[in-house]
Design a protein around this motif. Structure first.
Motif, PDB file in Angstrom:
ATOM      1  N   ARG A   1     -25.692  25.928  30.305  1.00 24.51           N
ATOM      2  CA  ARG A   1     -25.986  24.682  29.590  1.00 24.51           C
ATOM      3  C   ARG A   1     -25.986  23.507  30.554  1.00 24.51           C
ATOM      4  NH1 ARG A   1     -23.582  20.391  26.828  1.00 24.51           N
ATOM      5  NH2 ARG A   1     -24.355  19.995  24.700  1.00 24.51           N
ATOM      6  N   ARG A   2     -25.003  23.493  31.458  1.00 23.53           N
ATOM      7  CA  ARG A   2     -24.903  22.399  32.417  1.00 23.53           C
ATOM      8  C   ARG A   2     -26.126  22.351  33.334  1.00 23.53           C
ATOM      9  NH1 ARG A   2     -19.281  21.924  35.443  1.00 23.53           N
ATOM     10  NH2 ARG A   2     -18.752  21.638  33.243  1.00 23.53           N
TER      11      ARG A   2
ATOM     12  N   GLU B   1     -21.440  25.420  24.756  1.00 21.97           N
ATOM     13  CA  GLU B   1     -21.767  25.905  26.090  1.00 21.97           C
ATOM     14  C   GLU B   1     -22.347  27.305  26.081  1.00 21.97           C
ATOM     15  OE1 GLU B   1     -22.151  25.825  30.203  1.00 21.97           O
ATOM     16  OE2 GLU B   1     -21.425  24.170  28.959  1.00 21.97           O
TER      17      GLU B   1
END
Length: 313
Positions: A24-25, A99
């Protein structure tokens, strides 16, 4: 050449793309940077929106964002339907949710819009670019020249040797090179050719010598003989022989090569079984620019309908 706008499928398995789709990051970073990424379309729903495998996640490309021109009605729905099971490029519009299972909103149309703008601004006639064959029609081959932006290579511009159908040269999914011959910014169109990249008469004939036996394909039958394609940009003439048919694969003996008249005399030795393999494309040029191209000196007698003089680009 800007590698950001490659034909679809060229980025999918690169380390850079896999890292950008891994979390996700990482996807948030890609969204902030406006990076173009690739995933594989796994589903087209009843509303013609795409579901795309993005690393370990699944993202959504709404119908209006699935192809350039869909929202305006200038692109047919097949441009979306035909992507299932194939790589698609996209930019990330939104990343929501947890996440381990974020909700991803993607746009293929934005990636294509940027790619097309780059082509119109940076490409020039004579430039050699990578392309991927998307589908074939009797009149030509459609190719992806970047992020799913398509152009067509007319059958007359595929090779010097005449062919009955583009499938004699290409197959869908094949990675090739193409020559930009013109740009039409108002129409968002790139004009392409291909035959110039396969070499001149001299460059092709230099690979042969009298006394050699090679395979070829019967391309044209005349009362005085048969034109046999030896390479996509080189044909020779064999004496008449019963039983020959256009498209037939044959073995031929090279009797003589006459550069001054641009003629190769052949004798058919044997009619070979059909072969579904594509005729190999041997590119003499794969990068850079061509300012003009001359298949053979203008003083030479033409053969097989090829143009002798220089082609301005």
């Amino acid at each position: 050449m800007n590698t950001q706008f490659l034909p679809e499928g060229r980025l999918l398995h690169t380390e850079e793309n896999q890292m950008a789709c891994s979390s996700r990051r990482a996807l948030l970073r890609a969204m902030g940077a406006g990076d173009i990424l690739e995933g594989r379309a796994v589903l087209c729903d009843a509303g013609h929106s795409l579901r795309v495998q993005v690393g370990p996640f699944t993202g959504a490309i709404p119908r209006e964002e699935a192809a350039l021109g869909i929202a305006e009605g200038t692109t047919r729905e097949i441009a979306i339907l035909s992507r299932v099971g194939k790589p698609v490029c996209f930019t990330v519009l939104a990343v929501d949710g947890p996440e381990d299972s974020p909700s991803l909103l993607l746009s293929r149309q934005q990636a294509q819009k940027r790619a097309l703008a780059h082509m119109m601004d940076a490409w020039r006639p004579g430039q050699i670019v990578p392309a991927t064959v998307t589908h074939l029609e009797p009149f030509g081959a459609f190719v992806d020249v970047g992020c799913g932006v398509t152009s067509m290579i007319g059958i007359e511009n595929i090779s010097i040797s005449r062919i009955p159908h583009p499938n004699c040269r290409f197959r869908p999914g094949q990675e090739i090179y193409a020559l930009v011959t013109g740009l039409e910014p108002k129409l968002g169109r790139v004009l392409l050719s291909h035959r110039e990249l396969l070499g001149t008469w001299e460059e092709n004939a230099a690979r042969l010598a009298p006394g050699m036996t090679v395979q070829g394909y019967v391309r044209s039958l005349k009362e005085y003989g048969a034109f046999i394609e030896l390479f996509p940009n080189l044909s020779g003439l064999s004496e008449p022989q019963p039983g020959l048919e256009e498209g037939q694969r044959v073995s031929v003996y090279i009797k003589s090569i006459c550069p001054q008249r641009r003629k190769i005399k052949l004798r058919v030795l044997e009619q070979l079984p059909p072969d579904d393999a594509q005729v190999p494309l041997i590119y003499v040029r794969k990068s850079g620019f061509l300012t003009d191209w001359q298949y053979a000196p203008a003083s030479n007698a033409g053969q097989n309908g090829a143009r002798d003089g220089p082609t301005p680009l």
